[in-house]
Design a protein around this motif. Structure first.
Motif, PDB file in Angstrom:
ATOM      1  N   LEU A 100       8.646   5.628  -8.950  1.00  0.00           N
ATOM      2  CA  LEU A 100       8.824   6.913  -8.057  1.00  0.00           C
ATOM      3  C   LEU A 100       7.640   7.222  -7.230  1.00  0.00           C
ATOM      4  CD1 LEU A 100      10.664   9.305 -10.682  1.00  0.00           C
ATOM      5  CD2 LEU A 100      11.635   7.974  -8.854  1.00  0.00           C
ATOM      6  N   ILE A 101       6.476   6.803  -7.947  1.00  0.00           N
ATOM      7  CA  ILE A 101       5.129   6.936  -7.082  1.00  0.00           C
ATOM      8  C   ILE A 101       5.143   6.134  -5.953  1.00  0.00           C
ATOM      9  CG2 ILE A 101       2.589   6.774  -7.181  1.00  0.00           C
ATOM     10  CD1 ILE A 101       2.905   7.635 -10.060  1.00  0.00           C
ATOM     11  N   ALA A 102       5.489   4.867  -6.246  1.00  0.00           N
ATOM     12  CA  ALA A 102       5.347   3.824  -4.969  1.00  0.00           C
ATOM     13  C   ALA A 102       6.340   4.152  -3.841  1.00  0.00           C
ATOM     14  CB  ALA A 102       5.699   2.429  -5.420  1.00  0.00           C
ATOM     15  N   LEU A 103       7.517   4.604  -4.440  1.00  0.00           N
ATOM     16  CA  LEU A 103       8.698   4.921  -3.379  1.00  0.00           C
ATOM     17  C   LEU A 103       8.108   6.399  -2.453  1.00  0.00           C
ATOM     18  CD1 LEU A 103      11.641   4.837  -2.392  1.00  0.00           C
ATOM     19  CD2 LEU A 103      12.398   6.135  -4.436  1.00  0.00           C
ATOM     20  N   GLU A 104       7.458   7.340  -3.429  1.00  0.00           N
ATOM     21  CA  GLU A 104       7.123   8.317  -2.651  1.00  0.00           C
ATOM     22  C   GLU A 104       6.124   8.219  -1.648  1.00  0.00           C
ATOM     23  OE1 GLU A 104       7.477  12.312  -2.937  1.00  0.00           O
ATOM     24  OE2 GLU A 104       9.453  10.848  -3.089  1.00  0.00           O
ATOM     25  N   ILE A 105       5.197   7.244  -1.817  1.00  0.00           N
ATOM     26  CA  ILE A 105       3.944   6.779  -0.748  1.00  0.00           C
ATOM     27  C   ILE A 105       4.807   6.105   0.401  1.00  0.00           C
ATOM     28  CG2 ILE A 105       2.214   5.165  -0.356  1.00  0.00           C
ATOM     29  CD1 ILE A 105       1.183   5.870  -3.559  1.00  0.00           C
ATOM     30  N   SER A 106       5.864   5.349  -0.112  1.00  0.00           N
ATOM     31  CA  SER A 106       6.596   4.610   1.285  1.00  0.00           C
ATOM     32  C   SER A 106       7.267   5.688   1.899  1.00  0.00           C
ATOM     33  CB  SER A 106       7.593   3.726   0.730  1.00  0.00           C
ATOM     34  OG  SER A 106       6.741   2.567  -0.022  1.00  0.00           O
ATOM     35  N   LEU A 107       7.891   6.635   1.589  1.00  0.00           N
ATOM     36  CA  LEU A 107       8.529   7.630   2.169  1.00  0.00           C
ATOM     37  C   LEU A 107       7.756   8.516   2.840  1.00  0.00           C
ATOM     38  CD1 LEU A 107      11.177   9.061  -0.656  1.00  0.00           C
ATOM     39  CD2 LEU A 107      11.730   8.167   1.610  1.00  0.00           C
ATOM     40  N   TRP A 108       6.458   8.988   2.446  1.00  0.00           N
ATOM     41  CA  TRP A 108       5.613   9.579   3.157  1.00  0.00           C
ATOM     42  C   TRP A 108       5.057   9.030   4.326  1.00  0.00           C
ATOM     43  CZ3 TRP A 108       6.169  14.615   3.408  1.00  0.00           C
ATOM     44  CH2 TRP A 108       6.570  15.481   2.262  1.00  0.00           C
ATOM     45  N   GLN A 109       4.857   7.786   4.061  1.00  0.00           N
ATOM     46  CA  GLN A 109       4.548   6.866   5.294  1.00  0.00           C
ATOM     47  C   GLN A 109       5.259   7.015   6.377  1.00  0.00           C
ATOM     48  OE1 GLN A 109       2.792   2.832   4.822  1.00  0.00           O
ATOM     49  NE2 GLN A 109       3.229   3.221   2.665  1.00  0.00           N
ATOM     50  N   ILE A 110       6.712   6.992   6.349  1.00  0.00           N
ATOM     51  CA  ILE A 110       7.772   7.050   7.225  1.00  0.00           C
ATOM     52  C   ILE A 110       7.667   8.534   7.842  1.00  0.00           C
ATOM     53  CG2 ILE A 110      10.022   6.962   7.641  1.00  0.00           C
ATOM     54  CD1 ILE A 110      10.259   4.843   5.371  1.00  0.00           C
ATOM     55  N   VAL A 111       7.515   9.647   6.969  1.00  0.00           N
ATOM     56  CA  VAL A 111       7.566  10.880   7.356  1.00  0.00           C
ATOM     57  C   VAL A 111       6.458  11.139   8.535  1.00  0.00           C
ATOM     58  CG1 VAL A 111       7.039  13.403   6.712  1.00  0.00           C
ATOM     59  CG2 VAL A 111       8.644  11.970   5.151  1.00  0.00           C
ATOM     60  N   TYR A 112       5.188  10.646   8.124  1.00  0.00           N
ATOM     61  CA  TYR A 112       4.103  10.843   8.934  1.00  0.00           C
ATOM     62  C   TYR A 112       4.106   9.975  10.085  1.00  0.00           C
ATOM     63  CZ  TYR A 112       1.176  13.524   5.808  1.00  0.00           C
ATOM     64  OH  TYR A 112       0.727  14.721   4.897  1.00  0.00           O
ATOM     65  N   LEU A 113       4.728   8.819  10.147  1.00  0.00           N
ATOM     66  CA  LEU A 113       4.908   8.149  11.402  1.00  0.00           C
ATOM     67  C   LEU A 113       6.138   8.743  12.269  1.00  0.00           C
ATOM     68  CD1 LEU A 113       4.502   4.582   9.822  1.00  0.00           C
ATOM     69  CD2 LEU A 113       3.000   5.504  11.390  1.00  0.00           C
ATOM     70  N   SER A 114       7.071   9.045  11.564  1.00  0.00           N
ATOM     71  CA  SER A 114       8.269   9.437  12.408  1.00  0.00           C
ATOM     72  C   SER A 114       8.081  11.135  12.860  1.00  0.00           C
ATOM     73  CB  SER A 114       9.329   9.341  11.821  1.00  0.00           C
ATOM     74  OG  SER A 114       9.536  10.107  10.531  1.00  0.00           O
ATOM     75  N   ASN A 115       7.497  11.747  11.977  1.00  0.00           N
ATOM     76  CA  ASN A 115       7.253  13.401  12.139  1.00  0.00           C
ATOM     77  C   ASN A 115       8.511  13.843  12.338  1.00  0.00           C
ATOM     78  OD1 ASN A 115       5.901  15.603  12.330  1.00  0.00           O
ATOM     79  ND2 ASN A 115       5.605  15.480  14.563  1.00  0.00           N
ATOM     80  N   ASN A 116       9.637  13.584  11.374  1.00  0.00           N
ATOM     81  CA  ASN A 116      10.944  14.008  11.518  1.00  0.00           C
ATOM     82  C   ASN A 116      11.327  14.527  10.410  1.00  0.00           C
ATOM     83  OD1 ASN A 116      13.886  13.887  11.595  1.00  0.00           O
ATOM     84  ND2 ASN A 116      13.972  12.457  12.873  1.00  0.00           N
ATOM     85  N   GLY A 117      11.882  15.665  10.243  1.00  0.00           N
ATOM     86  CA  GLY A 117      11.900  16.646   9.126  1.00  0.00           C
ATOM     87  C   GLY A 117      13.211  15.803   8.025  1.00  0.00           C
ATOM     88  N   VAL A 118      14.038  15.247   8.853  1.00  0.00           N
ATOM     89  CA  VAL A 118      15.035  14.347   7.744  1.00  0.00           C
ATOM     90  C   VAL A 118      14.466  13.662   6.776  1.00  0.00           C
ATOM     91  CG1 VAL A 118      16.968  12.814   7.748  1.00  0.00           C
ATOM     92  CG2 VAL A 118      16.743  14.562   9.845  1.00  0.00           C
ATOM     93  N   TRP A 119      13.513  12.941   7.223  1.00  0.00           N
ATOM     94  CA  TRP A 119      12.757  12.227   6.285  1.00  0.00           C
ATOM     95  C   TRP A 119      11.778  12.876   5.314  1.00  0.00           C
ATOM     96  CZ3 TRP A 119      14.062   7.448   5.323  1.00  0.00           C
ATOM     97  CH2 TRP A 119      14.867   6.656   6.356  1.00  0.00           C
ATOM     98  N   GLY A 120      11.196  13.965   5.786  1.00  0.00           N
ATOM     99  CA  GLY A 120      10.610  15.014   4.825  1.00  0.00           C
ATOM    100  C   GLY A 120      11.524  15.500   3.715  1.00  0.00           C
TER     101      GLY A 120
END
Length: 465
Positions: A231-251
């Motif tokens: 879960l920690i590794a998955l959250e880090i991968s997810l927040w990388q995408i969030v910061y790169l896309s700046n998209n509320g869906v990924w957040g």
């Protein structure tokens, strides 16, 4: 597990029962043969011999270590390599031989088996020392996190081979330590290596290597540790995408995907698994995640200063990776599959899709929180409304846990809901500018309420039982 203390106490009581003619001589003899009363004195003598041998072994080991330290610089590299490999093979061979010794008394562990188990763990420690010393002797450069990951993978192979829970726990702890030490490499644009690939895609590695180990060893501890790393590794991968896309869906996905994965988890969807080994543990972790998440999101400052529409803040140091996106999409697809499987578990009517009441409530929390985060991050920031709705969800979760605890007689559910409700009241009291008199009144009210509710619940539980 039948201990020696239990056998001694049973022999004492059995002699008393025989004297009082509560049991016959034949029944006493059967107890003696089953629990080996005659071998108790031999065990005491063997324990003393074991202590002497252990003391002598420690002194012998210290002497060998001192001798090796005095001559280490003078020996050639070949001699050092031979010595390290011989020690590793010898310790593990002796440990495996003693660990495989049969035991006459069922459901017990003999001294030889415990000694063998200890030697196997010692052999796993020697493996790490061998890796470090070999790298030093052959001038193989590397970072500390690489050492821990390679060491953990080696111990993981030993755990799979011997099906030992202790080695599995040690392997996951080593891999986890290496992962956290090497997290900075995920954000660096350096040359690609297989160790960095393990760090970057640790979530998939946990699914492929660590979760199956929990089933192989039938260990809830291993499942808990493996799930935590995943879960920690998955959250880090997810927040990388969030910061790169700046998209509320990924957040929104980053906030609710771990909850969806944990609550929808079902052991029977895996091949060759017929019973629910770890689903209760996974759902307990889901409740913990939901409670902590609601507690954090119930503060207005989180929505006003942390979860904002401009999450990236112009940071371009991260580099987009299609493999990271594919990894996240795999987990999203698996989560959807879990919930579809959860909805069609109605055995009487395979064409009817229906969730149970608790899963329906959890799904409602997921949907409401997802819409709330998406609206706040993509359309219009609503910190006041978001804080209000999250507090309502938090209250409903606490009330639901208390209700389940009362209906099913589950202490954990009742006390978890009560603590969550108390934390909500205290956090709201300290978050807003309230006077000391009101704070003291809230403390007194919460204290009296917790004591009264706890005493009433324990009395209710005793009367119900």
């Amino acid at each position: 597990m039948i201990t020696e203390k239990f056998r001694r106490q049973l022999r004492k009581e059995a002699k008393l029962w025989q004297t009082e003619e509560l049991i016959s001589d034949r029944f006493y003899q059967q107890l003696s043969e089953r629990y080996q009363f005659d071998a108790l004195e031999e065990t005491a003598s063997a324990r003393f011999i074991t202590i002497l041998i252990s003391l002598g072994g420690i002194l012998l080991g210290l002497g060998i270590i001192t001798f090796v330290s005095a001559n280490w610089q003078q020996w050639s590299r070949e001699v050092k390599t031979l010595l390290l490999l011989t020690l590793f093979i010898l310790v593990n061979t002796c440990g495996f031989y003693l660990w495989r010794q049969s035991n006459n008394l069922p459901n017990t562990t003999s001294k030889k088996q415990r000694l063998g188990h200890g030697l196997l763990i010692f052999g796993a420690l020697i493996l790490g020392a061998n890796i470090a010393l070999m790298a030093q002797m052959f001038h193989i450069g590397g970072s500390p996190f690489g050492l821990y990951i390679v060491w953990g993978l080696g111990v993981l192979v030993m755990a799979y081979s011997l099906q030992l829970e202790s080695l599995g726990i040690m392997a996951i702890l080593l891999i986890g330590l290496g992962y956290f030490m090497g997290l900075s490499t995920v954000f660096d644009s350096v040359e690609f290596s297989w160790l960095q690939a393990i760090i970057k895609y640790m979530a998939l590695m946990a699914v492929l290597l660590l979760i199956p180990l929990a089933y192989w060893c039938s260990s809830k501890i291993i499942f808990f540790l493996a799930t935590s790393i995943l879960l920690i590794a998955l959250e880090i991968s997810l927040w990388q995408i969030v910061y790169l896309s700046n998209n509320g869906v990924w957040g929104a996905i980053a906030l609710i995907l771990p909850l969806a994965l944990l609550w929808g988890y079902d052991d029977t969807i895996l091949p060759k698994i017929d019973s629910l080994f770890f689903q209760p543990l996974a759902r307990s972790l889901a409740i913990w995640y939901l409670s902590i998440g609601f507690l954090c999101l119930s503060f207005r400052g989180i929505w006003s200063y942390v979860l904002t529409q401009d999450l990236s803040d112009g940071d371009t140091s991260l580099q987009f990776s299609w493999l990271t996106l594919i990894e996240v999409l795999i987990f999203i697809g698996f989560s959807i599959w879990e919930w579809f499987n959860l909805a069609r578990t109605n055995r009487t009517n395979s064409h009817r899709w229906q969730l149970d009441s608790v899963s329906s409530v959890i799904l409602g929390f997921i949907v409401v929180t997802t819409i709330l985060c998406f609206w706040h991050l993509s359309i219009n920031e609503i910190p006041e409304i978001a804080t209000f709705i999250i507090n309502i969800e938090m209250f409903l979760l606490a009330a639901g846990l208390i209700r389940i605890g009362l209906m099913r007689g589950i202490r954990g559910g009742f006390w978890g809901g009560l603590v969550l409700l108390t934390l909500q009241i205290l956090c709201r009291t300290f978050e807003y500018n309230t006077g000391l008199l009101l704070k003291s009144f809230v403390f007194i009210l919460c204290g009296v309420g917790v004591i009264a509710a706890g005493l009433w619940f324990e009395r209710h539980l005793l009367s119900k039982n």
